[in-house]
Design a protein around this motif. Structure first.
Motif, PDB file in Angstrom:
ATOM      1  N   ASN A 125       0.872  -1.186   0.000  1.00  0.00           N
ATOM      2  CA  ASN A 125       0.000   0.000   0.000  1.00  0.00           C
ATOM      3  C   ASN A 125       0.900   1.225   0.000  1.00  0.00           C
ATOM      4  OD1 ASN A 125      -1.672   2.146   0.534  1.00  0.00           O
ATOM      5  ND2 ASN A 125      -2.721   1.200   2.265  1.00  0.00           N
ATOM      6  N   SER A 126       0.908   1.984  -1.087  1.00  0.00           N
ATOM      7  CA  SER A 126       1.860   3.084  -1.249  1.00  0.00           C
ATOM      8  C   SER A 126       1.664   4.214  -0.241  1.00  0.00           C
ATOM      9  CB  SER A 126       1.768   3.654  -2.671  1.00  0.00           C
ATOM     10  OG  SER A 126       0.481   4.214  -2.891  1.00  0.00           O
ATOM     11  N   SER A 127       0.493   4.313   0.377  1.00  0.00           N
ATOM     12  CA  SER A 127       0.236   5.407   1.327  1.00  0.00           C
ATOM     13  C   SER A 127       0.251   4.944   2.778  1.00  0.00           C
ATOM     14  CB  SER A 127      -1.110   6.068   1.013  1.00  0.00           C
ATOM     15  OG  SER A 127      -2.173   5.164   1.216  1.00  0.00           O
ATOM     16  N   ILE A 128       0.716   3.725   3.006  1.00  0.00           N
ATOM     17  CA  ILE A 128       0.576   3.140   4.347  1.00  0.00           C
ATOM     18  C   ILE A 128       1.404   3.857   5.408  1.00  0.00           C
ATOM     19  CG2 ILE A 128       2.412   1.391   4.151  1.00  0.00           C
ATOM     20  CD1 ILE A 128       0.307  -0.550   5.469  1.00  0.00           C
ATOM     21  N   ILE A 129       2.587   4.354   5.034  1.00  0.00           N
ATOM     22  CA  ILE A 129       3.436   5.004   6.042  1.00  0.00           C
ATOM     23  C   ILE A 129       2.805   6.310   6.514  1.00  0.00           C
ATOM     24  CG2 ILE A 129       5.664   6.098   6.479  1.00  0.00           C
ATOM     25  CD1 ILE A 129       6.964   4.015   4.708  1.00  0.00           C
ATOM     26  N   GLU A 130       2.378   7.166   5.567  1.00  0.00           N
ATOM     27  CA  GLU A 130       1.758   8.425   5.982  1.00  0.00           C
ATOM     28  C   GLU A 130       0.396   8.199   6.644  1.00  0.00           C
ATOM     29  OE1 GLU A 130       1.260   8.590   1.369  1.00  0.00           O
ATOM     30  OE2 GLU A 130       2.519   7.562   2.852  1.00  0.00           O
ATOM     31  N   ASP A 131      -0.313   7.139   6.233  1.00  0.00           N
ATOM     32  CA  ASP A 131      -1.599   6.831   6.865  1.00  0.00           C
ATOM     33  C   ASP A 131      -1.396   6.455   8.334  1.00  0.00           C
ATOM     34  OD1 ASP A 131      -2.903   7.328   4.511  1.00  0.00           O
ATOM     35  OD2 ASP A 131      -3.210   5.227   3.981  1.00  0.00           O
ATOM     36  N   THR A 132      -0.370   5.657   8.594  1.00  0.00           N
ATOM     37  CA  THR A 132      -0.073   5.259   9.971  1.00  0.00           C
ATOM     38  C   THR A 132       0.418   6.451  10.784  1.00  0.00           C
ATOM     39  OG1 THR A 132       0.557   3.063   9.154  1.00  0.00           O
ATOM     40  CG2 THR A 132       1.188   3.605  11.411  1.00  0.00           C
ATOM     41  N   ALA A 133       1.248   7.282  10.153  1.00  0.00           N
ATOM     42  CA  ALA A 133       1.720   8.489  10.833  1.00  0.00           C
ATOM     43  C   ALA A 133       0.535   9.384  11.207  1.00  0.00           C
ATOM     44  CB  ALA A 133       2.691   9.251   9.935  1.00  0.00           C
ATOM     45  N   GLN A 134      -0.445   9.459  10.318  1.00  0.00           N
ATOM     46  CA  GLN A 134      -1.639  10.264  10.589  1.00  0.00           C
ATOM     47  C   GLN A 134      -2.424   9.685  11.776  1.00  0.00           C
ATOM     48  OE1 GLN A 134      -5.154   9.572  10.017  1.00  0.00           O
ATOM     49  NE2 GLN A 134      -5.750  11.673  10.538  1.00  0.00           N
ATOM     50  N   LYS A 135      -2.473   8.368  11.873  1.00  0.00           N
ATOM     51  CA  LYS A 135      -3.167   7.729  13.000  1.00  0.00           C
ATOM     52  C   LYS A 135      -2.508   8.072  14.335  1.00  0.00           C
ATOM     53  CE  LYS A 135      -4.929   3.688  10.470  1.00  0.00           C
ATOM     54  NZ  LYS A 135      -4.891   2.210  10.357  1.00  0.00           N
TER      55      LYS A 135
END
Length: 584
Positions: A368-378
């Motif tokens: 998932n190409s957006s997984i790192i920023e998505d997790t950072a957002q969480k």
């Protein structure tokens, strides 16, 4: 004929000049006496000032309090005021001498040289007592008074966050064009909370002792000294912050003791995500714009602290099996260069193995190409974390001044470049986060995944102590990590301290059990002697079993081996323990 023409023109010019002067004089004395020129100068007010000798007791501006009601921005100093006209007539100098424990000769000497009111704040290095002030006022003699003078703290605590005031007529008029009663000399908040809360802090009326003088400095109207004060029991307002003055002083003392010259620390109360103490280095110098930078709200490379985000993403995607190991003899690019052997995720996190997290990041981004920023957002790392909401007519009032948001990727194309992903995984490349965000991430994990906005102000109070408005706890928007992920992260963060090879093992003997993560980020800069400079971090929370405090410490632009980070973190935790122990 020519002479007559010249005389006519000269007469016209003189008449025009006189007319111009007459009009100008009328403007000054009749038409624009209270709003002269573009700056709307009150000429009447300013002319009275020229004929007035005064002692300002308070400028009338609102102030900042700590969470216990102690002053943060001003101090009240006991003082004795002697007006110069006393030297021209008999006055009770013998009684004053006994009360103040000063010789008559000393008092006379101070008055003899005085052209303006003399303010005495101490005698023989001792400040005057409340009793001394009361006895002086009981003399009831015009020209000598005991007062408490309110002074702005020049070396105030939490100076970068509280901010400062200054005279700035242009800013004052642009912000408050309809407030005609404001003098051009009124101080205005120029940065920090002084700026964000300025509208609530503006003075209604100052407090002073004053008398009018003639051209020779002698008092007009006899010896009539007036006391002017705002009789309104509600103003000026006070901003009650969440800062604990004692903790703040201790935190700043620790940073100074360990000579942490650039960087700082932020300590949060986990339960309500409020600032207990915050300090940025270098110290604030009003003469230098460079020192006004609040590094606690400035995005910077977090280094391996960012591995917390990769670990969270790995847990949520089932890549954290304890039996799975990683070859930690390899560096972040998968090339030989380390010697840590094979480690599972928990040990890799404790010992800060780069290869484990670059390997995991590669797998995650591929999935998932957006997984790192998505997790950072969480975890609250890609948005402003400071309190923001509606406050009277302001729909988006922000408590923190110029808070900047963190970032993860600089270019979407980097997600397809293996080396860029590897550098991102260990908090380099384009990853930049603020210490405030990182401290709040640790608080979020300690709370079981609940994201909250960070408060630095709790309420606005009237002068009499009653509440005007309060700032309620608010959640950060967006998704959160679940409690299961938070529990696993808590164990990883604790092992950093308990493991024999953990990068936080130094903190294992503290009176509070600590959980946290270290970080070393390359800055790309060198010192004057060609040494590589790093940002050195430690961020975590304590006590580990019942979290109450989250703390982030960063020493910026320091050579390897010279960082004060760990020593400062250690001593801050110890100070908090001692303060808490003494309060119970």
């Amino acid at each position: 004929m020519k002479i007559r023409k010249r005389m006519t023109w000269v007469s016209i010019l003189i008449s025009a000049a006189l007319l111009f002067l007459l009009i100008r004089l009328a403007e000054i004395q009749l038409f624009f006496t209270e709003s002269f020129s573009k700056r709307n100068v009150n000429l009447i007010q300013e002319s009275v000032k020229q004929r007035t000798e005064e002692v300002q007791i308070s400028d009338g501006r609102g102030s900042f309090l700590d969470r216990n009601g102690e002053h943060l921005s001003v101090s009240q100093k006991p003082a004795i005021v002697l007006f110069p006209f006393l030297k021209k007539q008999p006055w009770p100098i013998e009684e004053a001498s006994d009360i103040l424990n000063m010789s008559e000769a000393e008092l006379n000497e101070k008055l003899e040289k005085a052209k303006k009111p003399v303010i005495l704040t101490k005698n023989e290095e001792k400040t005057f007592s409340k009793t001394a002030l009361e006895k002086i006022n009981q003399l009831k003699y015009p020209g000598i008074y005991g007062v408490y003078i309110e002074e702005t703290e020049k070396n105030r605590l939490a100076s970068h966050t509280i901010g400062m005031t200054n005279q700035d007529p242009d800013l004052l008029r642009s912000k408050y064009p309809h407030k005609d009663g404001l003098s051009i000399s009124t101080k205005i908040g120029t940065f920090g909370m002084e700026r964000t809360f300025d509208e609530f802090l503006l003075p209604e009326q100052d407090t002073k002792l004053l008398y009018h003088v003639d051209g020779l400095g002698n008092p007009l109207f006899g010896m009539d000294v007036k006391y002017t004060a705002d009789a309104n029991p509600f103003y000026p307002l006070q901003i009650k912050t969440t800062i604990d003055k004692q903790v703040q002083q201790s935190l700043e003392d620790v940073l100074n003791e360990h000579k942490l010259q650039k960087g700082g620390a932020v300590l949060l109360d986990i339960e309500n995500s409020s600032v207990l103490a915050i300090a940025s280095k270098p110290d604030l110098n009003m003469a230098s714009q460079k020192t006004r930078q609040n590094y606690m709200m400035t995005p910077m490379y977090p280094g391996s602290v960012f591995k917390t985000v990769i670990a969270a993403a790995a847990i949520e995607n089932g890549l954290d099996h304890p039996s799975k190991t990683f070859n930690c003899n390899l560096n972040l690019y998968g090339e030989p260069g380390e010697d840590k052997g094979k480690l599972n995720l928990a040990d890799s996190f404790a010992e800060s193995c780069n290869y484990t997290f670059t390997n995991l990041a590669g797998q995650l981004v591929e999935k998932n190409s957006s997984i790192i920023e998505d997790t950072a957002q969480k975890l609250g790392l890609t948005e402003r974390v400071g309190w923001e909401g509606k406050l009277y007519h302001q729909d988006h009032f922000r408590q923190f001044y110029h808070e900047v948001t963190g970032s993860i990727w600089g270019d979407e194309r980097d997600k397809k470049i293996k080396k860029a992903v590897a550098q991102t995984a260990i908090g380099q490349k384009n990853v930049k986060l603020t210490p405030l965000e990182i401290a709040n991430m640790m608080a979020t994990i300690a709370r079981g995944g609940e994201k909250k906005q960070v408060k630095v102000a709790d309420q606005i109070e009237y002068k009499n102590g009653t509440m005007m408005t309060t700032f309620k706890d608010q959640k950060l928007s967006g998704e959160m990590i679940d409690s299961f992920t938070a529990q696993k992260l808590q164990k990883l963060l604790r092992k950093v301290v308990t493991s024999d090879k953990g990068t936080g093992r130094r903190f294992s003997d503290l009176p509070f059990d600590v959980a946290g993560k270290s970080g070393t980020a390359q800055t790309g800069r060198q010192s004057k002697d060609k040494k590589t400079l790093y940002h050195k971090w430690f961020a975590g929370y304590f006590p580990a079993d019942k979290p109450k405090y989250a703390l982030a410490v960063v020493h910026m632009d320091t050579p390897d081996g010279k960082a004060a980070t760990n020593a400062a973190f250690y001593d801050i935790v110890k100070k908090v323990y001692e303060i808490e122990k003494n309060q119970t």
